[in-house]
Design an enzyme around this catalytic site. Structure first.
Site, PDB file in Angstrom:
ATOM      1  N   ASP A  78       8.761  -4.148   3.256  1.00 37.77           N
ATOM      2  CA  ASP A  78       9.746  -3.824   4.290  1.00 37.77           C
ATOM      3  C   ASP A  78       9.781  -4.942   5.328  1.00 37.77           C
ATOM      4  OD1 ASP A  78      10.443  -1.207   3.341  1.00 37.77           O
ATOM      5  OD2 ASP A  78       8.486  -0.510   4.032  1.00 37.77           O
ATOM      6  N   ARG A 119      13.110  13.440   5.975  1.00 36.62           N
ATOM      7  CA  ARG A 119      14.228  12.564   5.625  1.00 36.62           C
ATOM      8  C   ARG A 119      14.929  13.025   4.365  1.00 36.62           C
ATOM      9  NH1 ARG A 119      12.261   6.812   6.088  1.00 36.62           N
ATOM     10  NH2 ARG A 119      12.675   7.292   8.250  1.00 36.62           N
ATOM     11  N   TYR A 120      14.187  13.563   3.410  1.00 36.59           N
ATOM     12  CA  TYR A 120      14.760  13.985   2.134  1.00 36.59           C
ATOM     13  C   TYR A 120      14.855  15.500   2.104  1.00 36.59           C
ATOM     14  CZ  TYR A 120      13.621   9.217   0.822  1.00 36.59           C
ATOM     15  OH  TYR A 120      13.541   7.860   0.780  1.00 36.59           O
ATOM     16  N   LYS A 165      14.828   5.548   0.282  1.00 35.04           N
ATOM     17  CA  LYS A 165      14.371   4.593  -0.736  1.00 35.04           C
ATOM     18  C   LYS A 165      15.439   4.350  -1.781  1.00 35.04           C
ATOM     19  CE  LYS A 165       9.450   5.680  -0.516  1.00 35.04           C
ATOM     20  NZ  LYS A 165       9.614   6.752   0.503  1.00 35.04           N
ATOM     21  N   ARG A 202       2.882   0.126   9.032  1.00 36.87           N
ATOM     22  CA  ARG A 202       2.721   0.904  10.262  1.00 36.87           C
ATOM     23  C   ARG A 202       1.761   0.210  11.222  1.00 36.87           C
ATOM     24  NH1 ARG A 202       2.512   5.945   6.937  1.00 36.87           N
ATOM     25  NH2 ARG A 202       4.699   6.362   6.494  1.00 36.87           N
ATOM     26  N   CYS A 254      -4.973  -3.339   6.823  1.00 34.80           N
ATOM     27  CA  CYS A 254      -4.333  -4.191   5.820  1.00 34.80           C
ATOM     28  C   CYS A 254      -3.293  -5.038   6.532  1.00 34.80           C
ATOM     29  CB  CYS A 254      -3.672  -3.349   4.746  1.00 34.80           C
ATOM     30  SG  CYS A 254      -4.714  -1.984   4.191  1.00 34.80           S
ATOM     31  N   CYS A 256       0.420  -4.092   6.483  1.00 33.04           N
ATOM     32  CA  CYS A 256       0.726  -2.684   6.750  1.00 33.04           C
ATOM     33  C   CYS A 256       2.093  -2.490   7.418  1.00 33.04           C
ATOM     34  CB  CYS A 256      -0.348  -2.094   7.659  1.00 33.04           C
ATOM     35  SG  CYS A 256      -0.028  -0.373   8.072  1.00 33.04           S
ATOM     36  N   ARG A 275      11.279  17.181   0.653  1.00 35.22           N
ATOM     37  CA  ARG A 275       9.924  16.769   1.009  1.00 35.22           C
ATOM     38  C   ARG A 275       9.893  16.158   2.397  1.00 35.22           C
ATOM     39  NH1 ARG A 275      12.787  13.908  -2.311  1.00 35.22           N
ATOM     40  NH2 ARG A 275      12.409  11.713  -2.807  1.00 35.22           N
ATOM     41  N   CYS A 332      -7.561   3.914   9.884  1.00 35.72           N
ATOM     42  CA  CYS A 332      -7.692   3.484   8.509  1.00 35.72           C
ATOM     43  C   CYS A 332      -9.069   2.863   8.348  1.00 35.72           C
ATOM     44  CB  CYS A 332      -6.619   2.457   8.167  1.00 35.72           C
ATOM     45  SG  CYS A 332      -4.983   3.191   8.161  1.00 35.72           S
ATOM     46  N   ASP A 391      12.714   0.580   1.008  1.00 29.91           N
ATOM     47  CA  ASP A 391      13.375   1.454   1.962  1.00 29.91           C
ATOM     48  C   ASP A 391      14.569   0.755   2.586  1.00 29.91           C
ATOM     49  OD1 ASP A 391      10.583   3.191   2.318  1.00 29.91           O
ATOM     50  OD2 ASP A 391      12.404   4.229   2.972  1.00 29.91           O
TER      51      ASP A 391
HETATM   52  C1  LIG Z   1       8.714   7.616   0.751  1.00 35.30           C
HETATM   53  C2  LIG Z   1       8.932   8.823   1.510  1.00 35.30           C
HETATM   54  C3  LIG Z   1       8.866  10.082   0.902  1.00 35.30           C
HETATM   55  C4  LIG Z   1       8.512  10.264  -0.569  1.00 35.30           C
HETATM   56  O1  LIG Z   1       9.454   9.747  -1.438  1.00 35.30           O
HETATM   57  P1  LIG Z   1       9.195   9.794  -3.012  1.00 35.30           P
HETATM   58  O2  LIG Z   1      10.306   8.995  -3.612  1.00 35.30           O
HETATM   59  O3  LIG Z   1       9.189  11.220  -3.421  1.00 35.30           O
HETATM   60  O4  LIG Z   1       7.857   9.170  -3.271  1.00 35.30           O
HETATM   61  C5  LIG Z   1       9.111  11.180   1.685  1.00 35.30           C
HETATM   62  N1  LIG Z   1       9.424  11.083   2.981  1.00 35.30           N
HETATM   63  C6  LIG Z   1       9.525   9.886   3.596  1.00 35.30           C
HETATM   64  C7  LIG Z   1       9.888   9.845   5.019  1.00 35.30           C
HETATM   65  C8  LIG Z   1       9.275   8.719   2.876  1.00 35.30           C
HETATM   66  O5  LIG Z   1       9.357   7.530   3.500  1.00 35.30           O
HETATM   67  S1  SF4 Z   2      -1.523  -0.148   4.547  1.00 37.80           S
HETATM   68 FE1  SF4 Z   2      -1.636   0.470   6.729  1.00 37.80          FE
HETATM   69  S2  SF4 Z   2      -1.672   2.696   6.700  1.00 37.80           S
HETATM   70 FE2  SF4 Z   2      -2.211   1.994   4.640  1.00 37.80          FE
HETATM   71  S3  SF4 Z   2      -4.457   1.865   4.631  1.00 37.80           S
HETATM   72 FE3  SF4 Z   2      -3.702  -0.152   5.157  1.00 37.80          FE
HETATM   73  S4  SF4 Z   2      -3.676  -0.185   7.398  1.00 37.80           S
HETATM   74 FE4  SF4 Z   2      -3.793   1.954   6.775  1.00 37.80          FE
END
Ligand SMILES: *Cc1c(COP(=O)(O)O)cnc(C)c1O
Ligand code: SF4
Length: 361
Positions: free
Chosen positions: A287, A106-107, A331, A128, A123, A126, A110, A119, A324
């Site tokens: 989120d 996305r960026y 972000k 995801r 949580c 979470c 990175r 996991c 996000d």
């Molecule tokens: C959060 C995130 C990152 C890392 O972002 P930072 O601001 O550097 O911590 C990289 N890729 C994705 C898809 C993300 O959601």
């Molecule tokens: S927040 Fe979601 S991805 Fe992170 S440790 Fe907990 S269950 Fe796993």
């Protein structure tokens, strides 16, 4: 509280024992914690959709059988997870910015590699949790190679986030392969692991294992403490083992209603992290994910909290408040507004941490 009588310290310190004895049954959890008989009402249906999973260690941080306990709320299925109104399963559209399987790019510099959906603890907040029911499996050799190959052809990429699920639950052979393959990509300078194991299964961060994590390109680890009570001697040892292996640890807290949304709870967490030499990195606004909406506060709440803490606790302890944007737009960081306007001399007036209005030439 120790809900596991008869366990030897050796068993307790053994991460495999912790994994093998993790709780998946509401009835067992109720019995061990002596929760009130009616406290399971409505939770079974939630458990069907979003299963319970918690290590004995994490459960031992629960202090009372009140279902509002800040540790218990992070792992106990709640009927509110099914009643949540608006909110999407994949509000960040991660699936749409994926050039090769498991990679989210996305960026510019990175990318994020998703290792799976296992996991140590499920949580409840979470983002995801849509993945919990699936069996994504571990990344195959060809998936790892394909991700590395993609990164090699994106010379602007400098950093790869290795996240999940929890990447540190992968078999060591797979983890070693990921570290070696990604570190062999010339333009990749940094590996960033995202793992909650320092919080949920700190026993896993043995010195040898930390050295494995440090065996490739310079590694950082981002973890996820949400409450001061999670900062135990076991967590401190995990952080220390990582640091001794050369891996700096940063923390990403999620702002959670009723868990860490007061200045007292938040400053206890942030200052406690500093004592463990963990740098508070992000405070995430929740989120809008289906099944987690009841944990969300308003954005003003986070700004108010940061405003209450700025200047009053060490600047090192202050995280960036971020969230996000929808549809994968990335972000955003927010700061409390400290400008009050201009005076007649044209100077900008700022509000200092104590509320004093100070003109600045
Ligand atoms: C959060 C995130 C990152 C890392 O972002 P930072 O601001 O550097 O911590 C990289 N890729 C994705 C898809 C993300 O959601
Ligand atoms: S927040 Fe979601 S991805 Fe992170 S440790 Fe907990 S269950 Fe796993």
């Amino acid at each position: 509280m120790h809900f596991f009588p008869g366990i030897t310290p050796e068993q307790w310190q053994d991460w495999r024992w912790q994994r093998a004895n993790s709780l998946t049954s509401l009835e067992e959890l109720q019995q061990r914690l002596a929760l009130p008989a009616d406290s399971l009402a409505g939770r079974q249906a939630t458990q069907q959709r979003y299963p319970l999973l918690v290590t004995p260690y994490y459960l031992s941080l629960v202090e009372s059988n009140d279902c509002q306990d800040p540790i218990l709320r992070q792992c106990l299925p709640d009927p509110a997870e099914l009643q949540d109104g608006p909110g999407e399963p994949d509000a960040l559209a991660e699936e749409r910015s994926s050039p090769v399987p498991r990679l989210v790019h996305r960026y510019p510099d990175r990318a994020l590699f998703i290792t799976g959906n296992y996991c140590a603890v499920h949580c409840r907040h979470c983002m995801r949790k849509r993945h919990w029911g699936l069996d994504m499996g571990s990344p195959s050799r060809s998936e790892i190679k394909a991700a590395a190959e993609y990164m090699r052809h994106q010379p602007g990429l400098r950093e790869v986030l290795i996240s999940g699920g929890d990447p540190l639950l992968l078999p060591e052979t797979v983890l070693a392969e990921i570290i070696a393959e990604f570190s062999a990509v010339e333009n990749i300078q940094i590996l960033r692991f995202g793992s909650r194991l320092p919080v949920t299964l700190p026993q896993r961060l043995e010195p040898d294992f930390c050295r494995l994590l440090a065996s490739g390109k310079p590694a950082w680890l981002a973890t996820h403490f949400n409450h001061a009570r999670e900062l135990t001697p076991e967590a401190a040892r995990a952080a220390d083992n990582l640091l001794r292996a050369g891996i700096p640890v940063v923390n990403q807290t999620v702002l959670l209603k009723g868990i860490n949304d007061t200045p007292e709870a938040l400053s206890a967490l942030l200052l406690g992290l500093l004592r463990l030499k963990i740098k508070p990195y992000y405070l995430f606004h929740g989120d809008p994910i289906a099944g987690t909406m009841h944990f969300r506060t308003g954005v003003e709440k986070g700004l108010e909290l940061l405003d209450a803490l700025r200047g009053r606790i060490s600047g090192l302890a202050l995280p960036a408040y971020a969230f996000d944007l929808p549809h994968g737009a990335g972000k955003i960081r927010l700061e409390p507004d400290v400008t009050l306007g201009k005076n007649s001399a044209g100077e900008v007036i700022y509000r200092n941490y104590a509320g004093l209005a100070v003109p600045y030439f």
